[in-house]
Design a protein around this motif. Structure first.
Motif, short mmCIF file in Angstrom:
data_model
loop_
_atom_site.label_atom_id
_atom_site.label_comp_id
_atom_site.label_asym_id
_atom_site.label_seq_id
_atom_site.Cartn_x
_atom_site.Cartn_y
_atom_site.Cartn_z
N ASP A 400 0.82 -1.21 0.00
CA ASP A 400 0.00 0.00 0.00
C ASP A 400 0.86 1.26 0.00
O ASP A 400 0.52 2.25 -0.66
CB ASP A 400 -0.95 0.00 1.21
N VAL A 401 1.97 1.24 0.72
CA VAL A 401 2.89 2.40 0.70
C VAL A 401 3.47 2.58 -0.70
O VAL A 401 3.58 3.71 -1.20
CB VAL A 401 4.02 2.20 1.74
N SER A 402 3.81 1.46 -1.35
CA SER A 402 4.38 1.56 -2.70
C SER A 402 3.36 2.14 -3.68
O SER A 402 3.73 2.86 -4.62
CB SER A 402 4.86 0.19 -3.19
N TYR A 403 2.08 1.86 -3.48
CA TYR A 403 1.04 2.41 -4.34
C TYR A 403 0.87 3.90 -4.12
O TYR A 403 0.63 4.67 -5.05
CB TYR A 403 -0.31 1.73 -4.08
N MET A 404 1.00 4.32 -2.88
CA MET A 404 0.70 5.71 -2.54
C MET A 404 1.79 6.69 -2.99
O MET A 404 1.53 7.88 -3.13
CB MET A 404 0.47 5.85 -1.04
N LEU A 439 -7.16 11.29 -3.54
CA LEU A 439 -6.96 11.94 -2.24
C LEU A 439 -7.45 11.04 -1.11
O LEU A 439 -6.78 10.89 -0.08
CB LEU A 439 -7.69 13.29 -2.21
N TYR A 440 -8.62 10.43 -1.32
CA TYR A 440 -9.14 9.53 -0.29
C TYR A 440 -8.23 8.30 -0.16
O TYR A 440 -7.99 7.80 0.95
CB TYR A 440 -10.56 9.08 -0.62
N LEU A 446 -2.61 6.27 4.72
CA LEU A 446 -1.90 6.80 5.89
C LEU A 446 -2.57 6.32 7.17
O LEU A 446 -1.89 5.97 8.16
CB LEU A 446 -1.91 8.34 5.85
N PHE A 447 -3.90 6.27 7.15
CA PHE A 447 -4.65 5.86 8.34
C PHE A 447 -4.47 4.36 8.62
O PHE A 447 -4.08 3.97 9.73
CB PHE A 447 -6.14 6.18 8.15
N GLU A 448 -4.72 3.53 7.61
CA GLU A 448 -4.70 2.09 7.85
C GLU A 448 -3.29 1.55 8.09
O GLU A 448 -3.10 0.62 8.88
CB GLU A 448 -5.40 1.32 6.73
N THR A 449 -2.28 2.14 7.45
CA THR A 449 -0.92 1.69 7.73
C THR A 449 -0.51 2.07 9.14
O THR A 449 0.24 1.34 9.80
CB THR A 449 0.09 2.27 6.72
#
Length: 528
Positions: A400-404, A439-440, A446-449
Motif C-alpha cells: 500500500d505504501v508503494s502504491y501511494m 486523495l481519499y 496513511l490511516f490504515e498503515t
C-alpha cells in the motif's frame, strides 16, 4: 491482434522499455488472473483469525465494510497509473513518470525497494497460510487427532513454494491457459461458502446482535473502537497486490485496457462478495470462546461446526484449491517484479535476475531467487509465530505504501500545474473526479498503515511486538541512504532516455543548479 501487440510495443518503447516476454494473456485470462490473486474466500480464511480473535464477529463485519471502501479507492487509483504506464514494474515503474525531476531517481529507487520487499512477503504469507490450510484439513479428517508440528508445517511450506516455482517457470502461453480457470473456481467456492454455512447451520446461528453490534475486545487495548480497527488486517491483506495484473502487463495483449479493468473489476467484486462471506462466517460461529479450535483456523472450524466433518472437508478442499491459485498468481507477480527491478539495476545482482531463459522465455533466475527468500522467511516460524504474522502485515503495509508514492505524486502534479512533469493518462481515466478518489486513497493508506504497524496485543513483549513498521520504514530509509552514498552511480531509472529528454527541457534539478553555481564561482575567481 498483431496490430494490438504492435501498438503495445510502441507504447513500451515510448516508456523506454524493450519487451522480452511473450504476449499471451487476453482480456479474459488477465481478469481471471486478477480474480485469482484476490482469492476471496481463501484469502479471508488466511487472515480471519485476526478480526475474530481481537474483536469478535462485529469487528470482522464492520472492519471489512470500512476497509473495502478505502481499498476500492486505492484499486481505482492504481488502475489509472497502470493504464498510463503498463509495464512489468507495475506501480513502481509509474513512479518515475509522475515524480518531479529533481527527486525522480531517489524516490523511484525507494519505491523499487518497498515494492520488492512487499512482493517478497506476499507469496510467502500466502504459501504459509496454504500449508496451515492443508494440515487443517487433515485435522478435520481425523476428528482433531492430528495436529501438525512446526517441522511438518515448515516442510510443507517449502514444498509448496518449490511446486509453485516450477509452475511459474513455464512459458507464458501455459500460464495464460492455466489462469483462465481461476475466476470460475474462485467464484463458485465463494458462493458456496456464502450459502452453505447459514443453510447448514440453520437453528444454531449466532444472534444478529453478536454479529452487528457487540465488539468483544480481546486485544488488551481496552478500547472497542481501536479493537475494531485492528481487524483491518484481514480486508487490507485480502484486497492488496492490486497491481499484480500490471506485473504481467508486458505479457498482456492490449495491456493499457485489459490490466486496469481486470484490477478494478476483481477488487470491486471481491469487496462485495467478501462482505457476504464475512457475514455468513460470523453467523456460523457457535462458541466464540472455543475459537480457533484444533485446526488453528477460525474459518475451517466454522465449516466443521456447521457442515460436519464430510461437508466441511468438501468445502474446505475447494478453499485450499483457491488458495493454491492465489499462491501461484502472487508468486508470478513477485517474479515479474524481481525481473523488472533487476532490469533497472536497482538490485546488486548485475541484472542476473532479469535474464530470460531461452527454453521457457521466462525469468527463471528470479523464480529460483524468490524460492530461496521464501524458504528463509519460513524459518522465522521456528523463532515465533509473531514473526510470521509480521510477514502478513508487511505485505499489506509495504504494497500500500508503494502504491501511494506515485498516487501522491500525481496529486502533487494536479495541485502544482507548473511542475516539470505532467501525468499522461491512459484509456482508464477517471478525469477530475479521479483526484478526489486519489486523495481519499492516500488519506486512507496513511490511516490504515498507521493501524497495521501498531502492536495487535497488549502488553507489548518480544513475542507480541509488531515489527512491520521498523521493517518497512527501515527499508525506505536504508534504500535512500544506499542510493545517495553509492548506488546512484549504477541505478537506471525506468523511462531511460525519454525521461532524460523531458527533464532536459524543464527546470534544472538541484544537482544541476549546484554544478552551475560552482562553475560560475570558478569563472569569477579566474577573472579576478
Amino acid at each position: 491482434m498483431d496490430d494490438i501487440i504492435e501498438n503495445d510495443d510502441k507504447r513500451l518503447e515510448t516508456l523506454g522499455i524493450h519487451r522480452e516476454l511473450q504476449k499471451e494473456f487476453t482480456n479474459f485470462s488477465t481478469t481471471s488472473f486478477a480474480f485469482g490473486i484476490m482469492g476471496c474466500a481463501a484469502t479471508i480464511a488466511s487472515t480471519f483469525n485476526n478480526p475474530i480473535l481481537l474483536g469478535g464477529p462485529t469487528t470482522a463485519v464492520w472492519a471489512w465494510l470500512l476497509g473495502s471502501v478505502g481499498c476500492l479507492c486505492i484499486a481505482a487509483s492504481v488502475s489509472e497509473l497502470v493504464s498510463a504506464y503498463p509495464t512489468s514494474g507495475g506501480i513502481y515503474t509509474s513512479t518515475a513518470f509522475v515524480v518531479p525531476g529533481r527527486y525522480r531517481a531517489s524516490v523511484t529507487f525507494i519505491a523499487a525497494w518497498v515494492t520488492f520487499v512487499g512482493q517478497l512477503a506476499t507469496p510467502s504469507s500466502v504459501a504459509f497460510a496454504l500449508a496451515q490450510m492443508i494440515f487443517a484439513a487433515v485435522t478435520i479428517g481425523t476428528d482433531g487427532a492430528f495436529v501438525a508440528s512446526k517441522g511438518q508445517l515448515l516442510g510443507l511450506y517449502v514444498g509448496i513454494n518449490v511446486a509453485l516455482g516450477l509452475l511459474n517457470s513455464l512459458p507464458t502461453k501455459v500460464l495464460h491457459r492455466v489462469s483462465k480457470y481461476y475466476v470460475w473456481v474462485n467464484m463458485l467456492t465463494t458462493l458456496v461458502v456464502i450459502i452453505a454455512i447459514p443453510a447448514a447451520g440453520r437453528g444454531n446461528l449466532a444472534s444478529s446482535k453478536s454479529v452487528w453490534a457487540s465488539v468483544d475486545d480481546r486485544s488488551g487495548w481496552s478500547n472497542n473502537g481501536f479493537s475494531l480497527l485492528l481487524g483491518l488486517l484481514c480486508v487490507q491483506w485480502v484486497m492488496t497486490d492490486y497491481d499484480a495484473a500490471a506485473h504481467i502487463s508486458e505479457e498482456v495483449k492490449n495491456a493499457a485496457v485489459a490490466a486496469p479493468v481486470a484490477i478494478f473489476t476483481a477488487a470491486a467484486v471481491t469487496a462485495v462478495l467478501g462482505f457476504f462471506v464475512n457475514i455468513s462466517l460470523c453467523y456460523g460461529i457457535r462458541d466464540l470462546s472455543a475459537l480457533p479450535g484444533p485446526t488453528g483456523l477460525v474459518f475451517s472450524q466454522i465449516l466443521w461446526d456447521n457442515l460436519g466433518r464430510s461437508g466441511g472437508l468438501v468445502v474446505w478442499s475447494f478453499v485450499i484449491i483457491v488458495q493454491t491459485m492465489v499462491g501461484a498468481t502472487c508468486q508470478l507477480a513477485a517474479v515479474r517484479t524481481i525481473y523488472a527491478v533487476s532490469r533497472d539495476n536497482a538490485l546488486p545482482d548485475r541484472k542476473i535476475l532479469s535474464k530470460i531463459w531461452r527454453t521457457t522465455g521466462t525469468p527463471v533466475n528470479a523464480v529460483i531467487f524468490l524460492i530461496i527468500i521464501q524458504t528463509l522467511f519460513g524459518l522465522l516460524y521456528l523463532a515465533s509465530f509473531v514473526a510470521v504474522n509480521a510477514i502478513f502485515s508487511i505485505t499489506a503495509v509495504a504494497l500500500d505504501v508503494s502504491y501511494m508514492i506515485p498516487v501522491a505524486a500525481k496529486l502533487w502534479i494536479y495541485f502544482n500545474p507548473e511542475s516539470d512533469v505532467k501525468f499522461e493518462p491512459g484509456p482508464f481515466y477517471m478525469g477530475r473526479w479521479g483526484y478526489l478518489v486519489n486523495l481519499y486513497a492516500v488519506t486512507w493508506t496513511l490511516f490504515e498503515t498507521g493501524i497495521l504497524v501498531m502492536p495487535q496485543v497488549l502488553p507489548v513483549t518480544a513475542n507480541t511486538m509488531n515489527y512491520t513498521g521498523p521493517i518497512v520504514f527501515g527499508v525506505c530509509g536504508l534504500s535512500w541512504i544506499w542510493y545517495k552514498l553509492y548506488w546512484h552511480r549504477f541505478y537506471q531509472v525506468p523511462g531511460g532516455q525519454r525521461l532524460t529528454d523531458i527533464y532536459s527541457e524543464s527546470a534544472p534539478s538541484q544537482d544541476e543548479k549546484v554544478e552551475t553555481e560552482s562553475r560560475d564561482m570558478k569563472e569569477k575567481s579566474s577573472i579576478a
